[in-house]
Design an enzyme around this catalytic site. Sequence first.
Site, PDB file in Angstrom:
ATOM      1  N   LYS A  69     -15.069  -5.811   1.832  1.00 55.00           N
ATOM      2  CA  LYS A  69     -13.157  -5.780   0.953  1.00 55.00           C
ATOM      3  C   LYS A  69     -12.693  -6.089   1.589  1.00 55.00           C
ATOM      4  O   LYS A  69     -11.626  -6.654   1.992  1.00 55.00           O
ATOM      5  CB  LYS A  69     -13.745  -4.884   0.033  1.00 55.00           C
ATOM      6  CG  LYS A  69     -12.060  -4.956  -0.493  1.00 55.00           C
ATOM      7  CD  LYS A  69     -11.638  -3.740  -1.305  1.00 55.00           C
ATOM      8  CE  LYS A  69     -11.342  -2.843  -0.323  1.00 55.00           C
ATOM      9  NZ  LYS A  69     -10.810  -1.386  -0.905  1.00 55.00           N
ATOM     10  N   GLU A 106     -13.706   7.281   3.556  1.00 49.84           N
ATOM     11  CA  GLU A 106     -14.023   5.915   2.288  1.00 49.84           C
ATOM     12  C   GLU A 106     -15.708   6.855   2.219  1.00 49.84           C
ATOM     13  O   GLU A 106     -16.182   6.743   1.538  1.00 49.84           O
ATOM     14  CB  GLU A 106     -14.155   5.014   2.654  1.00 49.84           C
ATOM     15  CG  GLU A 106     -15.193   4.069   3.740  1.00 49.84           C
ATOM     16  CD  GLU A 106     -13.633   3.967   4.620  1.00 49.84           C
ATOM     17  OE1 GLU A 106     -14.648   3.445   5.547  1.00 49.84           O
ATOM     18  OE2 GLU A 106     -13.022   4.993   4.580  1.00 49.84           O
TER      19      GLU A 106
END
Length: 442
Positions: free
Chosen positions: A33, A319
């Site tokens: 992404k 993350e």
Amino acid sequence: MSASGASEATGERWPAPSTQTPVHATVTVPGSKSQTNRAMVLAALGTAEGTSTISGALRSRDTDLMIGALKTLGVDVEGAGTELTISGAIAPQPGARVDCGLAGTVLRFVPPVATLSTETVLFDGDEQARGRPIAPLLDGLRGLGVAIDGDALPFSVRGAGSVAGGTVEIDASASSQFVSGLLLSGAAFTDGLTIVHTGESVPSAPHVAMTVSMLRDVGVDIDDTQANRWRVAPGPIGAWHWTIEPDLSNAVPFLAAAVATGGIVRVTGWPQVSIQPAEDILAILEKMGSVVRHGSSYLEVQGAQIYGGFEVDLHDVGELTPAVAALAALASDGAVSQLSGIAHLRGHETDRLAALSAEINGLGGRCEETPDGLLITARPLHGGVWRSYADHRMATAGAIVGLRVPGVEVEDIGTTAKTLPDFPQMWADMLAGQTFEPEAGI
């Protein structure tokens, strides 16, 4: 919606599959992404130099929101699948409105692009996005002479057709995306751009390094030799053909399945050299006694039969925190793990530190917040509802816990569509035993 004041679960509860045997599987994850959305922004800024193409693009809610944002700005984005073609010019229509959803990359990368238009562009998004940090970026743009109405979503960028550029001081302690968002557009400013970070350190520094690397690919002259300072020279952003790497952060939950069950999981297409933080990921897995093996076109992780507590600084790879916290909660009984360097996660999709504490403790574990992280003591867990807080990484963390704890139900597994739309089916396929022949010696 914060972790401390979450509403009742609004999504359907997904029974997280559990297993009593080690997972042996081969998994293929879609494109990154982070790389996909950066490539699209650079392609949009480089349309004057020609048409750019992207191969292996991720298609998910976040990337589709980026496509929608660029189309709103007048850029042509063609391609229904993973092959994209980007051309045209930045020329939004009057009354243009960008939907950021809950995508931090759209929220922080697109406003600097909108400054180059001659229209006023309204930015808005999901209710939860309205609490995400954005003011430092908007203040930085104001310091460059850009007219902006508002300090949080919804806000409007009043484009004047060009930005003089210059030097901007910004505290990016809450998000590295503040730096990346400015860097991506800096070469399009008349005098270029110098960014000076005024805080102690930028979190998720590998993502800034990814931005710098991709800028150099398209011919941008950027000087990052001095800590916390980036100088982007003015000049054209070249058209390019991007080939997107598999999303290594999205591979982590599947690799975590090997750790949690003492199994072996192979991820295909793992790059030999990556602009993502591959080495950080592998170092974390090795802290739990895992064996990592590289093949010519894959990476394989073999989990230990049992593993103890560990200490890890996740400042650069925040993350990964939900997955790492889930593994810490599944360590041998009484094992203590310290996760540090992640105070900035309180401003992510949700307050991830509070959310992880609430959900681990809700299943009988022990997770305490510290000023900059989490202290997790492994205890026997029981089934129950694991809330996702509309956060894709919280949802996948619940799936990891469910591997070893029968009766875990993840609320709103559909939130994984943010970056990995097929996650439930991929998880089921993994557990169905899509096996391979391990290398000799394993």
